[in-house]
Design an enzyme around this catalytic site. Structure first.
Site, PDB file in Angstrom:
ATOM      1  N   CYS A  76      22.931  35.131  37.530  1.00  0.00           N
ATOM      2  CA  CYS A  76      21.835  35.326  36.597  1.00  0.00           C
ATOM      3  C   CYS A  76      21.691  36.829  36.349  1.00  0.00           C
ATOM      4  O   CYS A  76      21.915  37.645  37.226  1.00  0.00           O
ATOM      5  CB  CYS A  76      20.499  34.796  37.080  1.00  0.00           C
ATOM      6  SG  CYS A  76      20.501  33.038  37.457  1.00  0.00           S
ATOM      7  N   ARG A  89      27.097  37.471  34.107  1.00  0.00           N
ATOM      8  CA  ARG A  89      26.443  36.992  35.330  1.00  0.00           C
ATOM      9  C   ARG A  89      26.007  35.531  35.226  1.00  0.00           C
ATOM     10  O   ARG A  89      25.465  34.974  36.182  1.00  0.00           O
ATOM     11  CB  ARG A  89      25.222  37.860  35.644  1.00  0.00           C
ATOM     12  CG  ARG A  89      25.543  39.322  35.798  1.00  0.00           C
ATOM     13  CD  ARG A  89      24.289  40.122  36.056  1.00  0.00           C
ATOM     14  NE  ARG A  89      23.717  39.777  37.329  1.00  0.00           N
ATOM     15  CZ  ARG A  89      24.031  40.323  38.484  1.00  0.00           C
ATOM     16  NH1 ARG A  89      24.935  41.269  38.525  1.00  0.00           N
ATOM     17  NH2 ARG A  89      23.452  39.940  39.594  1.00  0.00           N
ATOM     18  N   TRP A 130      22.628  31.416  35.438  1.00  0.00           N
ATOM     19  CA  TRP A 130      23.713  30.610  35.987  1.00  0.00           C
ATOM     20  C   TRP A 130      23.003  29.596  36.867  1.00  0.00           C
ATOM     21  O   TRP A 130      22.396  29.946  37.882  1.00  0.00           O
ATOM     22  CB  TRP A 130      24.666  31.481  36.794  1.00  0.00           C
ATOM     23  CG  TRP A 130      25.883  30.745  37.259  1.00  0.00           C
ATOM     24  CD1 TRP A 130      27.033  30.540  36.561  1.00  0.00           C
ATOM     25  CD2 TRP A 130      26.079  30.105  38.529  1.00  0.00           C
ATOM     26  NE1 TRP A 130      27.929  29.825  37.314  1.00  0.00           N
ATOM     27  CE2 TRP A 130      27.374  29.540  38.523  1.00  0.00           C
ATOM     28  CE3 TRP A 130      25.296  29.961  39.673  1.00  0.00           C
ATOM     29  CZ2 TRP A 130      27.891  28.838  39.612  1.00  0.00           C
ATOM     30  CZ3 TRP A 130      25.813  29.258  40.754  1.00  0.00           C
ATOM     31  CH2 TRP A 130      27.099  28.698  40.711  1.00  0.00           C
ATOM     32  N   ASN A 143      16.413  36.313  39.683  1.00  0.00           N
ATOM     33  CA  ASN A 143      17.831  36.133  40.018  1.00  0.00           C
ATOM     34  C   ASN A 143      17.909  35.985  41.530  1.00  0.00           C
ATOM     35  O   ASN A 143      17.431  36.843  42.255  1.00  0.00           O
ATOM     36  CB  ASN A 143      18.609  37.375  39.544  1.00  0.00           C
ATOM     37  CG  ASN A 143      19.996  37.496  40.173  1.00  0.00           C
ATOM     38  OD1 ASN A 143      20.468  38.598  40.420  1.00  0.00           O
ATOM     39  ND2 ASN A 143      20.649  36.403  40.432  1.00  0.00           N
ATOM     40  N   GLY A 144      18.480  34.874  41.983  1.00  0.00           N
ATOM     41  CA  GLY A 144      18.583  34.649  43.425  1.00  0.00           C
ATOM     42  C   GLY A 144      18.256  33.210  43.747  1.00  0.00           C
ATOM     43  O   GLY A 144      18.270  32.349  42.864  1.00  0.00           O
ATOM     44  N   GLU A 182      46.952  34.475  42.805  1.00  0.00           N
ATOM     45  CA  GLU A 182      46.149  35.136  41.776  1.00  0.00           C
ATOM     46  C   GLU A 182      46.543  34.629  40.382  1.00  0.00           C
ATOM     47  O   GLU A 182      45.686  34.405  39.528  1.00  0.00           O
ATOM     48  CB  GLU A 182      46.317  36.661  41.907  1.00  0.00           C
ATOM     49  CG  GLU A 182      45.610  37.503  40.882  1.00  0.00           C
ATOM     50  CD  GLU A 182      44.104  37.302  40.799  1.00  0.00           C
ATOM     51  OE1 GLU A 182      43.504  36.638  41.662  1.00  0.00           O
ATOM     52  OE2 GLU A 182      43.519  37.789  39.817  1.00  0.00           O
ATOM     53  N   LYS A 223      43.978  32.787  37.836  1.00  0.00           N
ATOM     54  CA  LYS A 223      43.722  33.268  36.467  1.00  0.00           C
ATOM     55  C   LYS A 223      43.868  32.117  35.482  1.00  0.00           C
ATOM     56  O   LYS A 223      43.055  31.937  34.590  1.00  0.00           O
ATOM     57  CB  LYS A 223      44.710  34.375  36.058  1.00  0.00           C
ATOM     58  CG  LYS A 223      44.535  35.747  36.621  1.00  0.00           C
ATOM     59  CD  LYS A 223      43.310  36.487  36.186  1.00  0.00           C
ATOM     60  CE  LYS A 223      42.123  36.137  36.986  1.00  0.00           C
ATOM     61  NZ  LYS A 223      41.782  36.765  38.166  1.00  0.00           N
ATOM     62  N   GLU A 274      40.989  29.509  35.916  1.00  0.00           N
ATOM     63  CA  GLU A 274      39.677  30.057  35.543  1.00  0.00           C
ATOM     64  C   GLU A 274      39.430  30.036  34.044  1.00  0.00           C
ATOM     65  O   GLU A 274      38.350  29.669  33.598  1.00  0.00           O
ATOM     66  CB  GLU A 274      39.586  31.543  35.965  1.00  0.00           C
ATOM     67  CG  GLU A 274      39.140  31.801  37.366  1.00  0.00           C
ATOM     68  CD  GLU A 274      39.091  33.295  37.661  1.00  0.00           C
ATOM     69  OE1 GLU A 274      38.122  33.720  38.279  1.00  0.00           O
ATOM     70  OE2 GLU A 274      40.027  34.040  37.280  1.00  0.00           O
ATOM     71  N   HIS A 316      56.874  20.926  51.206  1.00  0.00           N
ATOM     72  CA  HIS A 316      55.992  20.142  52.079  1.00  0.00           C
ATOM     73  C   HIS A 316      54.877  19.466  51.295  1.00  0.00           C
ATOM     74  O   HIS A 316      53.816  19.184  51.849  1.00  0.00           O
ATOM     75  CB  HIS A 316      55.425  21.033  53.182  1.00  0.00           C
ATOM     76  CG  HIS A 316      56.485  21.614  54.052  1.00  0.00           C
ATOM     77  ND1 HIS A 316      57.218  20.856  54.937  1.00  0.00           N
ATOM     78  CD2 HIS A 316      56.989  22.867  54.125  1.00  0.00           C
ATOM     79  CE1 HIS A 316      58.109  21.629  55.548  1.00  0.00           C
ATOM     80  NE2 HIS A 316      57.986  22.865  55.056  1.00  0.00           N
ATOM     81  N   LYS A 369      30.506  36.225  36.953  1.00  0.00           N
ATOM     82  CA  LYS A 369      31.286  37.311  37.530  1.00  0.00           C
ATOM     83  C   LYS A 369      30.718  37.801  38.847  1.00  0.00           C
ATOM     84  O   LYS A 369      31.446  38.177  39.750  1.00  0.00           O
ATOM     85  CB  LYS A 369      31.346  38.471  36.538  1.00  0.00           C
ATOM     86  CG  LYS A 369      32.318  39.515  36.981  1.00  0.00           C
ATOM     87  CD  LYS A 369      32.877  40.283  35.841  1.00  0.00           C
ATOM     88  CE  LYS A 369      33.992  41.165  36.304  1.00  0.00           C
ATOM     89  NZ  LYS A 369      35.206  40.425  36.676  1.00  0.00           N
TER      90      LYS A 369
HETATM   91  C1  G6P Z   1      33.566  35.515  41.135  1.00  0.00           C
HETATM   92  C2  G6P Z   1      34.354  36.140  40.017  1.00  0.00           C
HETATM   93  C3  G6P Z   1      35.739  36.521  40.513  1.00  0.00           C
HETATM   94  C4  G6P Z   1      35.648  37.425  41.722  1.00  0.00           C
HETATM   95  C5  G6P Z   1      34.792  36.797  42.826  1.00  0.00           C
HETATM   96  C6  G6P Z   1      34.479  37.797  43.915  1.00  0.00           C
HETATM   97  O1  G6P Z   1      34.106  34.283  41.467  1.00  0.00           O
HETATM   98  O2  G6P Z   1      34.440  35.259  38.924  1.00  0.00           O
HETATM   99  O3  G6P Z   1      36.433  37.198  39.481  1.00  0.00           O
HETATM  100  O4  G6P Z   1      36.926  37.680  42.215  1.00  0.00           O
HETATM  101  O5  G6P Z   1      33.538  36.367  42.290  1.00  0.00           O
HETATM  102  O6  G6P Z   1      33.699  38.827  43.370  1.00  0.00           O
HETATM  103  P1  G6P Z   1      33.631  40.290  43.906  1.00  0.00           P
HETATM  104  O7  G6P Z   1      32.693  40.978  42.950  1.00  0.00           O
HETATM  105  O8  G6P Z   1      33.082  40.218  45.288  1.00  0.00           O
HETATM  106  O9  G6P Z   1      34.990  40.852  43.861  1.00  0.00           O
END
Ligand code: G6P
Length: 615
Positions: free
Chosen positions: A2, A27, A75, A101-102, A488, A492, A495, A511, A610
């Site tokens: 949020c 956010r 969010w 937010n929280g 990774e 990507k 996501e 496996h 994010k």
């Molecule tokens: C969320 C974001 C990711 C990020 C992760 C950890 O899931 O969408 O892109 O890698 O949080 O966030 P941080 O800010 O701790 O790297």
């Protein structure tokens, strides 16, 4: 998660808050709302499920005038993302509005108590208890809003960044924080801005105060800014100067932030090692951790905690620290580590890796390690973030603001910092000879140009993306330090394009995942030159034997994999320790193009946020 924004001053609040919310949409973007107090003392509260743009359209048909207001982009945690659950939440008498937010963990008991006192709840959110609680205290104790907020927060368990607007004092906003971030911007002519991060504030002022946990800020048109602890002790605000530039948070001609951020990597990697690496003189140093270098060099083990993409960077870090510095590393998901009663003592060094520096689980894992006496270090991107402030020391990644929800340039910057750290500790320990050290730092300095060279091949990436854009599944394989790159790459793709993807150590494929392979299955393989090259070639043959489609990332000049792969992307040769910095780029680009071709919202993928400030 949020995002919250508030404004009080002489300008119209609504457009300032709206613009701020757009900046904070990373956010969360399940719903948005803004409440503004107009000159006739009417509190107009507009809320819409969906993106900030929908709120903008809706509010355009109504009165949104006023010079004080609060706004929120959500969010969803408690309750569906509908108009009712959207913030701001308003007190029963319509006199006060609040954004949050929280998560309020004891909201159930507070809600029951308030219901027994006659309060009627309209939403399913945890937040609504806060507004009724503050209202209740204000009326029963006959106190002003700020004091009611203070008393209320003493009985709240959980995380919060809140701002309260009250009709009875249109010259004032009351804000508070614990665990969720909150920044106060000090503007011209008595204006104040409050926001979850500095991006909504930067175009108005660069003077900010980062609020600490359990602090209450009162911003008043007449009395200015005052800060109190929730125990009621007045504090002197610590004003900092922001170095953030407005251009850094704009798209700069790119269609999406993600593409801009992918293309920024030659610069962001360079910024990351600028002043920390000198090839001619043959040194590497990280000023931020210099006081802890001896401790690091003597460490029996290092624990890295992180989430998401940052966790993948930590896995690359494990290879670097173990290979170069010969220190055992344990990489932990912060969310698992914190609830596992981990064995930690004063000799341990815990390194948190976090782009935002606000991830709730990473923050909690660090606090736990700190409470057990460990030395805690941070690798963060956001300057002034919570993690960077609670750690004993740390190194910023200097990647600049990352706005696309899918992390790209932050990852390569994290890996760059980890490389520098591993190199400097290795030198301190004396277990990295001059020749190898010089070779690696020389190669590291060349990485930005090599990344730029990969980025020049965008057409090739687009062609491959067009072939696989309709895939339903994808597999990513790598060995050694290419395994985290495979993870990774898969992250990507899932996501932002919503294609199910898995990253696997290439040899582990037999496996289980091998059962999934048929002529429909794209298998991305990181097959760059290195110690496991021949083994990876065998893994590719195993996929081919089952008619899987191979998209290989290979080292320039490779002929063997080129001959058997369905598609390949060549990346420049480099030292094997640095290969993840290059091999990641094609996977970022392909995920991006696939998502665009599928019509997905690249910068704001569904359900994600994010900055994950809830556990
Ligand atoms: C969320 C974001 C990711 C990020 C992760 C950890 O899931 O969408 O892109 O890698 O949080 O966030 P941080 O800010 O701790 O790297």
């Amino acid at each position: 998660m949020c995002g919250i924004v508030a404004y009080i001053g002489k300008e119209q609040a609504f457009p300032i808050i709206l613009k701020g919310l757009k900046r904070l949409e990373y956010r969360g973007y399940d719903s948005a709302g803004i409440a503004v107090l107009n000159d006739d003392s009417s509190l107009n509260n507009y809320k819409r499920s969906g993106k900030v743009s929908e709120l903008e359209e809706f509010a355009a048909q109504h009165d949104s005038t006023g010079t004080v207001g609060i706004g929120h982009t959500r969010w969803a945690t408690h309750g569906l993302p509908n108009n009712i659950n959207a913030h701001p939440h308003v007190s029963s008498d319509g006199e006060m509005a609040l954004i949050h937010n929280g998560i309020i963990e004891n909201y159930d008991s507070l809600r029951e108590e308030l219901m027994s006192r006659g309060y009627v709840f309209k939403s399913e959110t945890d937040t609504e208890v806060l507004i009724h609680l503050i209202d209740d205290i204000k009326k029963n104790e006959q106190v002003k809003t700020a004091e009611a907020v203070r008393i209320a927060l003493n009985s709240v368990i959980g995380a919060y960044a809140i701002v309260v607007l009250s009709k009875d004092n249109p010259n004032q906003l009351v804000a508070a924080r614990k665990s969720s971030p909150l920044v106060v911007g000090i503007g011209k002519d008595g204006a104040f801005y409050l926001a979850s991060d500095a991006t909504p504030i930067i175009e108005y002022t660069n003077e900010v105060v980062y609020m600490e946990d359990e602090e209450i800020a009162v911003v008043d048109r007449n009395d200015g800014l005052r800060i109190f602890s929730i125990q009621d002790k007045e504090k002197v605000p610590y004003i900092q100067r922001l170095e953030l530039k407005l251009e850094a948070i704009e798209k700069g001609g790119y269609e999406h932030f993600m593409l801009k951020e992918i293309h920024e990597q030659p610069r962001s990697i360079k910024d990351c090692f600028r002043g920390r690496l000198n090839v001619d003189e043959g040194w590497v140093k990280l000023g931020g951790i210099k006081d802890y270098e001896s401790k690091l060099a003597k460490a029996k083990r290092i624990i890295m905690v992180a989430c998401g993409t940052s966790w993948h960077a930590a896995l690359v870090g494990e290879y670097l620290f173990e290979d170069l510095a010969r220190i055992p590393v344990e990489v932990e998901y912060a969310s698992e580590f914190r609830y596992r009663n981990p064995i930690i003592d004063e000799d341990d060094i815990v390194i948190a890796i976090s782009q935002s520096g606000e991830t709730a689980d990473t923050l909690a894992a660090l606090n736990l390690a700190k409470s057990k006496g460990a030395t805690i270090l941070g690798i963060c991107n956001v300057v002034g973030s919570s993690i960077s402030r609670i750690t004993h020391a740390g190194s910023y990644t200097h990647a600049g603001p990352e706005i696309g929800v899918a992390s790209t340039k932050a990852f390569t910057a994290q890996v760059t910092v980890l490389t520098l750290m591993a190199l400097s500790i290795a030198r301190k320990k004396g277990n990295l000879d001059d020749t190898k050290f010089r070779r690696i730092i020389t190669e590291l300095e060349l990485i930005p140009d090599k990344v730029a060279k990969i980025l020049e091949q965008s057409e090739k990436h687009e062609e491959i993306s067009a072939v696989y854009k309709d895939a339903r599944n994808a597999l990513y394989l790598g060995r050694g330090n290419s395994f985290p790159v495979a993870l990774e790459g898969a992250l990507k793709l899932k996501e932002i394009s919503y294609i199910h993807a898995e990253g696997y150590p290439a040899a582990e494929m037999k496996h289980g995942p091998i059962a999934l392979i048929d002529e429909e299955m794209p298998v991305f393989v990181i097959a760059t030159k290195g110690p496991s090259y021949e083994k990876v070639v065998s893994n590719i043959q195993e996929v081919k034997a089952r008619k899987g489609k191979i998209i290989a990332v290979i080292t320039e000049g490779d002929t063997q994999v080129k001959a058997i792969a369905d598609h390949y992307i060549e990346i420049p040769d480099t030292d094997e320790n640095l290969a993840p910095l290059l091999a990641t780029i094609p996977l970022q680009l392909i995920s991006y193009y696939v998502a665009v071709m599928r019509g997905a919202n690249v910068d704001q993928p569904r359900n994600l946020a994010k900055s994950v400030t809830v556990e």
